[in-house]
Design an enzyme around this catalytic site. Structure first.
Site, mmCIF file in Angstrom:
data_model
loop_
_atom_site.group_PDB
_atom_site.id
_atom_site.type_symbol
_atom_site.label_atom_id
_atom_site.label_comp_id
_atom_site.label_asym_id
_atom_site.label_seq_id
_atom_site.Cartn_x
_atom_site.Cartn_y
_atom_site.Cartn_z
ATOM 1 N N ASP A 298 0.832 -1.202 0.000
ATOM 2 C CA ASP A 298 0.000 0.000 0.000
ATOM 3 C C ASP A 298 0.873 1.261 0.000
ATOM 4 O O ASP A 298 1.865 1.327 0.734
ATOM 5 C CB ASP A 298 -0.866 -0.036 1.271
ATOM 6 C CG ASP A 298 -1.943 1.020 1.282
ATOM 7 O OD1 ASP A 298 -2.788 1.011 0.387
ATOM 8 O OD2 ASP A 298 -1.931 1.869 2.203
ATOM 9 N N GLU B 270 1.917 -0.535 -4.974
ATOM 10 C CA GLU B 270 0.968 0.492 -5.395
ATOM 11 C C GLU B 270 1.762 1.793 -5.444
ATOM 12 O O GLU B 270 1.943 2.462 -4.436
ATOM 13 C CB GLU B 270 -0.180 0.616 -4.384
ATOM 14 C CG GLU B 270 -1.230 1.603 -4.841
ATOM 15 C CD GLU B 270 -1.932 2.358 -3.711
ATOM 16 O OE1 GLU B 270 -3.030 2.866 -3.939
ATOM 17 O OE2 GLU B 270 -1.381 2.467 -2.592
HETATM 18 C C1 NOJ Z 1 -4.345 2.931 -0.948
HETATM 19 C C2 NOJ Z 1 -5.490 2.010 -0.697
HETATM 20 O O1 NOJ Z 1 -5.755 1.292 -1.879
HETATM 21 C C3 NOJ Z 1 -6.630 2.884 -0.258
HETATM 22 O O2 NOJ Z 1 -7.851 2.189 -0.230
HETATM 23 C C4 NOJ Z 1 -6.292 3.481 1.082
HETATM 24 O O3 NOJ Z 1 -7.301 4.407 1.448
HETATM 25 C C5 NOJ Z 1 -4.958 4.239 1.031
HETATM 26 N N1 NOJ Z 1 -3.952 3.535 0.314
HETATM 27 C C6 NOJ Z 1 -4.435 4.511 2.417
HETATM 28 O O4 NOJ Z 1 -4.007 3.326 3.011
#
Ligand code: NOJ
Length: 524
Positions: free
Chosen positions: A205, A266
Site C-alpha cells: 500500500d 501500489e
Molecule cells: C491505498 C489504498 O488502496 C486505499 O484504499 C487506502 O485508502 C490508502 N492507500 C491509504 O491506506
C-alpha cells in the site's frame, strides 16, 4: 539478484478481493474469510492465477481496514488467524496463490505503538517511530508545514501536549518514520510472519509514500498539486529516492524463501520510467500500471501508454502489470461512459488488457460488468473522504458495493443479512448466477479470455500491425501460435484483419469489428 524469467507473477492474472464486499458467510452484512473460502471454486473456475485479499487485520475500520492495529492477526469481523491459514491452504489446493495487502506507510491510531507514543512525552523513543513535530506560530498552534492529507484537510493532527503528528491519510492513520531502525525491523518480521504461513506475496500500500523529506519543507503549491503524486518528481513525500532502500531490504527477505514469493507495489508516480525504478532487479517484482487505468478510451493514448510502459519495464527486466479497476477508482463501465456504451467499452478493454504481455489484475465484479453506484445514500457513505472533505467529495464507496452472486435473496447471494452498502436491483441480472453459462455474458467473456490467455498468450512479444488511427491491432507470438487482437475504439466499423479463426470477441463481429468492440483472432 535479478527477476527470474519463468516466475509465476510475470504473467499472472490476480483477482482482487475487497474482503468487506466479496462474500459474507455469517449474515452480518460484511464479507469475511469464510465467504472467500466458500467461493474458491468460483475463482479457480474463472481461471485466475492468484487472489489479492485487501487488509483483514484487526482495525477500527477508519479506512476500510487500511488502518491496521495489529499486523499479525485477523479482525474478528473477518474471522481468525486459523481461518486465514486455512484460506491459504485451500487456495493452494485449488491452484490459486495468495497475495496479502501490507500497509507500511501508516498504522492505525489504535496500534500499540501509537498508543504508546501518545502516552509518552515529546522527544520520547515511543514518539520517534512516528513523525511528531512542533507546530509553527508563537504557541505552535499552526501545523508544522503546509502538507495536506489525501482525504482532505491538513496532514497534521495536534495532540494535547501541543505536538503535531503527520498523517498523509486520515488522522486515524499516523505515518510511521521509515528512517527508524525498529520500523524497518518490524516490517521484516511481519513479512516473515506471513511468509512462514505460506503466502505467495504482498501488495504494498502507498509504496511511493514511505520516505519523507527530513527537512519537512512546505510544498508551496496549489493544494491539489500538493497531493498529485504524478505531477512532479522532486516531491517532499511522494516517490523519494530513499524509499528504494526499504524495498531492497524486503527483497532480501522474500528471496530468502523458496517458491517465488512476490512484492507488487501500489506506486502512483509521475512517469512509467519512475515506476520502473520500483521494479529494478533487487527491489519489488512488479508495480501496478495505473497509466493504463487512467488512459482515455482513445487508440493513440492507449498505444502510447502500452509502448512506454513496456519499454520502461523491460529496461529493468520486469513485466508490466495491467489494471483496469480497483477499490479506489470509479468502475470502468462508468468511467468509459456508462450504460451500454460503457459496458461495451469495458468488455473490449478487458480483451485488450488480457492480450498484452505481462501480468494483469481483475477487481471483483469487473468480470460481471458492474458499474459504479453513484447515488448511494449520504448516510451510508463510509469512505473517510466524505467526512474529511466536509461532505463535498463522495469518495470511493460506489466501487465497493457487495458482489451479487444470485438472482434473488436479501443481498443477491452476498450473505443472509443486509449488505453494508445496497446493491442496485438490476444487479440481479448481472449476478454470477444470471451470467453463469450464458453465452456472451461478461462472465463468460472473462472465463473464455482467461482460458485462452493461459494457453496462447503467455509469451513476451508484441508487434503492432497497421491500423486506422482509431483502432489498435496487435500481434502476439510469432509462428503457428500467433494471435491478433484488434480493438475498434472509433465510431466506424473496422474491417476484420485476415485470420483463420475468431477465437473470442467482446461483441458480435462478422467481416467488420463494430465500434467499441475487440476480437482475438488465430492467424498464421
Ligand atoms: C491505498 C489504498 O488502496 C486505499 O484504499 C487506502 O485508502 C490508502 N492507500 C491509504 O491506506
Amino acid at each position: 539478484m535479478s527477476h527470474s524469467s519463468d516466475a509465476w507473477w510475470r504473467t499472472a492474472v490476480i483477482y482482487q478481493i475487497y474482503i468487506r464486499s466479496f462474500a459474507d458467510s455469517d449474515g452480518d452484512g460484511i464479507g469475511d474469510l469464510a465467504g472467500i473460502r466458500s467461493r474458491l471454486p468460483y475463482l479457480a473456475d474463472l481461471g485466475v492465477d492468484a487472489i489479492w485479499v485487501t487488509p483483514f487485520y484487526p482495525s477500527p475500520m477508519a479506512d476500510g481496514g487500511y488502518d491496521v492495529a495489529d499486523y499479525r492477526d485477523i479482525d474478528p469481523l473477518f474471522g481468525s488467524l486459523a481461518e486465514a491459514e486455512k484460506l491459504v491452504e485451500e487456495a493452494h489446493a485449488s491452484g490459486l496463490r495468495v497475495v496479502l495487502d501490507l500497509v507500511p506507510n501508516h498504522t492505525s491510531d489504535q496500534h500499540a505503538w501509537f498508543r504508546a507514543a501518545l502516552a509518552s512525552s515529546p522527544g520520547s523513543p515511543a514518539r520517534a517511530r512516528y513523525i511528531f513535530r512542533e507546530g509553527r506560530g508563537p504557541n505552535g498552534e499552526q501545523p508544522p508545514n503546509d502538507w495536506l492529507s489525501v482525504f482532505g484537510g491538513p496532514a497534521w493532527q495536534r495532540v494535547p501536549d501541543g505536538q503535531w503528528y503527520l498523517h498523509l491519510f486520515a488522522p486515524e492513520q499516523p505515518d510511521l518514520d521509515w528512517t527508524h531502525p525498529e520500523v524497518i525491523e518490524e516490517f521484516h518480521d511481519v513479512l516473515r510472519f506471513w511468509l512462514d504461513r505460506g503466502v505467495d506475496g504482498f501488495r504494498i500500500d502507498v509504496a511511493h509514500g514511505l520516505a519523507k523529506d527530513p527537512e519537512m519543507p512546505d510544498v508551496g503549491e496549489e493544494p491539489e498539486d500538493i497531493l498529485e503524486p504524478t505531477k512532479r518528481i522532486d516531491h517532499p513525500f511522494w516517490d523519494r529516492d530513499e524509499v528504494h532502500d526499504v524495498y531492497r531490504g524486503w527483497r532480501q527477505v522474500t528471496d530468502s524463501y523458496a517458491g517465488d514469493r512476490m512484492l507488487v507495489g501500489e506506486a502512483w508516480v509521475a512517469t512509467a520510467e519512475r515506476r520502473a525504478r520500483y521494479v529494478r532487479g533487487d527491489e519489488l517484482h512488479s508495480a501496478f500500471n495505473f497509466d493504463f487505468l487512467k488512459s482515455d478510451w482513445d487508440a493513440g493514448a492507449l498505444r502510447t501508454v502500452i509502448d512506454r510502459c513496456l519499454v520502461a519495464d523491460s529496461a529493468v527486466g520486469a513485466p508490466t502489470t495491467w489494471v483496469l479497476a480497483n477499490h479506489d477508482v470509479e468502475r470502468e463501465v462508468t468511467r468509459y461512459g456508462g450504460g451500454e456504451t460503457g459496458l461495451r467499452r469495458a468488455r473490449a478493454a478487458a480483451l485488450l488488457m488480457l492480450a498484452l504481455p505481462g501480468g494483469a489484475y481483475v477487481y471483483q465484479g469487473e468480470e460481471l460488468g458492474l458499474e459504479e453506484i453513484t447515488d448511494l445514500p449520504d448516510e451510508l457513505l463510509q469512505d473517510p473522504t466524505w467526512k474529511r472533505s466536509g461532505h463535498t467529495v463522495r469518495g470511493r464507496d460506489g466501487c465497493r458495493v457487495p458482489v451479487p452472486w444470485s438472482t434473488d435473496g436479501p443481498s443477491l447471494g452476498f450473505g443472509a443479512g443486509e449488505p453494508w452498502l445496497p446493491q442496485l436491483a438490476h444487479w440481479a441480472d448481472l449476478s454470477v448466477q444470471a451470467q453463469d453459462g450464458a453465452t456472451g455474458s461478461t462472465l463468460d467473456l472473462y472465463r473464455s479470455a482467461l482460458r485462452l490467455r493461459r494457453r496462447l498468450l503467455e509469451g513476451a512479444s508484441l508487434t503492432w500491425l497497421d491500423a486506422p488511427p482509431t483502432a489498435l491491432v496487435l500481434r502476439r507470438n510469432d509462428g503457428p501460435d500467433a494471435v491478433v487482437c484488434a480493438v475498434n475504439l472509433g465510431p466506424e466499423p473496422l474491417p476484420i484483419p485476415d485470420h483463420e479463426e475468431v477465437l473470442l470477441a467482446s461483441g458480435p463481429v462478422d467481416d467488420v469489428v463494430p465500434a467499441d468492440t475487440a476480437v482475438w483472432l488465430r492467424v498464421t
